[in-house]
Design an enzyme around this catalytic site. Sequence first.
Site, PDB file in Angstrom:
ATOM      1  N   GLU A  46      19.640  85.193 144.251  1.00  0.00           N
ATOM      2  CA  GLU A  46      18.474  85.483 145.590  1.00  0.00           C
ATOM      3  C   GLU A  46      17.803  84.530 145.974  1.00  0.00           C
ATOM      4  OE1 GLU A  46      16.740  88.673 141.721  1.00  0.00           O
ATOM      5  OE2 GLU A  46      15.883  87.078 141.421  1.00  0.00           O
ATOM      6  N   ASP A  63      13.374  90.854 134.575  1.00  0.00           N
ATOM      7  CA  ASP A  63      13.686  90.588 135.264  1.00  0.00           C
ATOM      8  C   ASP A  63      14.733  91.003 136.320  1.00  0.00           C
ATOM      9  OD1 ASP A  63      15.315  89.069 134.424  1.00  0.00           O
ATOM     10  OD2 ASP A  63      14.087  87.237 135.692  1.00  0.00           O
TER      11      ASP A  63
END
Lengths: 353, 353
Positions: free
Chosen positions: B64, B235
Amino acid sequence: MNTDPKLNVVPFVSVDHMMKLVLKVGIDRFLTELAATIEEDFRRWPVFDKTPRVASHSKEGVIELMPTSDGTLYGFKYVNGHPKNTRDGRQTVTAFGVLSDVGNGYPMLLTEMTILTALRTAATSAVAAKYLARPNSRTMAIIGNGAQSEFQARAFKSLLGIDRLRLFDIDASATRKCAENLAGLGFTIEECRSVEEAVEGADIITTVTADKQYATILSDNHVGPGAHINAVGGDCPGKTELSKDILLRSDIFVEYPPQTRIEGEIQQLPAEHPVIELWQVTTGETEGRRSADQITLFDSVGFAIEDFSALRYVREKIAEHGMFTELDLLADPDEPRDLYGMLLRCEKKLNAA
Amino acid sequence: MNTDPKLNVVPFVSVDHMMKLVLKVGIDRFLTELAATIEEDFRRWPVFDKTPRVASHSKEGVIELMPTSDGTLYGFKYVNGHPKNTRDGRQTVTAFGVLSDVGNGYPMLLTEMTILTALRTAATSAVAAKYLARPNSRTMAIIGNGAQSEFQARAFKSLLGIDRLRLFDIDASATRKCAENLAGLGFTIEECRSVEEAVEGADIITTVTADKQYATILSDNHVGPGAHINAVGGDCPGKTELSKDILLRSDIFVEYPPQTRIEGEIQQLPAEHPVIELWQVTTGETEGRRSADQITLFDSVGFAIEDFSALRYVREKIAEHGMFTELDLLADPDEPRDLYGMLLRCEKKLNAA
C-alpha cells in the site's frame, strides 16, 4: 527462521551510481536495452495492475505516486513536477522509485529516478516512433531544448537512426546547450529561430516544453502530411502543447487512456474521441502507421509500466555491474514478532558500549 | 542558480538510526510527543488532502501507498502486509516513508517506518483511548501478543497510566515474550490462557492479532458495559476481529470513514451505520465517552495523517539529535536544464581519472 543475514538491506542506486551505471553500460546500449524492456512489458500489458497516478496538486506543482504490478514484481515511482523550480537551481522534475517482491512485500531496489525517468521517457518515445514514424525518417525537430531534449535525440538515433536534428527553444541558450551536448555523435544539427523553421522538412516533430502555462507550441499549419508527432511535454491537467486542430487530423496513440484523457493533449477533445493504445500496436493487434500521408501522434504522458520496466532493467544491470550501496531500510528482528525486543537489545548494546 | 551545494541530498534514517533515536529520546517521551503531534494534526484534520490508501492486493498480501498533505508538507508511506512472512523470518509488516516540501516537490526525509509505524499505531490508540476510555481505567487486556503488543502497552502506560495488563495469544510463547519484554517497567502482568480470562475486569480491551483468516477474536459475551475496545488488528478487506454483535452495542469511532468502511471492523455493517470521526472528538465538536456504561470502540485501521505526523515528528527530532545519513537521491546538475550535461561531465571525470 531468518536464514539470510541481510533481510534488512535494500540495494540503493544513488544519482552518482546511476550516472556511472549508465556510462558503464553505454548510453546507446542503455537506451536500446531499456526500450526493449519497455516493449516487452507493453506486449504483456493486460497482466499489469493499472491505475491513473495518484496526484497531489498544489499551486506550485504536483507530487505523484505511480504504482503498478505484474503480479510478481511491484514498482512505484515518486515524481514531482514544479515548473518554477529552475529559478532557484532545482530540477522541475525529480524522481525516485522502488521495486518490490509481491510475494513478501519487501522492497528489492530503491533508486534515483530523475536520470532514469529521462532515459525511460526517451526510450518510450523511440519505441512508439518505431511503429508510428515513416520507416525512412531521418530528420527530427525538437521543440523545447531543456533537460529531456538530448535524451530524446540519443534514443531516436539509437533506435531509429535519426541523425538530423532541428532544434528550437524560446530560450536560444537552451538550444545552444543542447547542440553542444550532442556534438561529435554523428548528428547534423540546425539551431532554428522559430517553430516554423524547426519543423521544416522534419519527419518527426518532438515537443518537450516544460512550462505549465504555454498552450500552443505547435499550430496546425506547422504539421505536414506524413509527420509523426512525439508530444512529450503536455502531461498535466491544463497543460497541453498542440493546437486542437492537429489532434483532429491525427491518429492518436496513447499509453493508458484513463490517464491520458486527464493529462495528455487529448484533454482538449471529447472523452469519446477515438484513441489507439500503443501496447496493442506492439502486439500487432492494431495497426500503427498505415500510409505515408497519415499524421500519427504519440500523446505521451508517461505511465507507471514504463517506470516498472526501468526499475526491472536497473535491477538486472546492477546485478552485473554493481553500482549500488546497501541501505539498512527494513527492521529485521531475530524473531519476527519481536520488534520491540529488537529495540531492547539495541539499548543493551548501547549501554554496554 | 543553485546556491545550496547539497540540493541532491535527502536525510535518511535507517533502522539502526531509528532505534538509536527512539532510545535517545526515550520510548515514553517519544510516544508521548508523537501522540501530541498526532493529536495536533487530528485537530486540523480538514486542512489535509485525504484519500483511501492505494492498495495492490495479491494472494500473499498487500502493498500500500498512503499519501497525504497539509498544503505545506507532503508525506507518504509504503507499507506491506504479508501474514505468512514470519514463516521465513520476515516481518508481516514493513514500511518506509518520505516527507516532502509541497512548494518544490523535493523530498526532505526518507526514513524506515517499520518501527515508526509500530510507535505511531500505539500512540494513535492511546490518543483515542484518552477521549474514549473511562477516566479511571487501569487494566488493559491485550489479545494478540505479537510485534505491536508491547508498543500498545507502553503507549497506554505513558499516556493513560494503564499499569495492569492481561495478555492472551493463541501462541503462549508470544505471551511469554511480551511479558518478558515488559518486565521491570511497573506493569502488573497476567498471562492468560483464554480470551475470556484476559478480558476479565479489563477497562480497555486491545485486539492486535495479525492473521488474515481469523474472523472472531472477541465475542459479544466478552465485552461488559463501560469497556473501551481498541481494535487494531482488523485492517484489511475481509479481515475483522470482532463479532458483529459487539459493533451493534458500541459507539464506533473511526479515523477516515471511507477507508474504515473498506478495511475496518465496520465492513461487517451496512454502509449507512453511524460512526463518529475521531478528529471531531479531539476538537470537541463531538462528544467522546458520555457515560460509564457506554461501550466505546476505536475501529483503528491506520490512516495516512498519522504517518504524516510521525514523519513530521522524526524530522524535528533528527534536527536535534542527528541519527541520519545523507542520501545522494536527487540529481542536481550545475544548470537545472542540463541533466544530460551532468552525465557528460561525469564521463569526463571518469575518463580523466
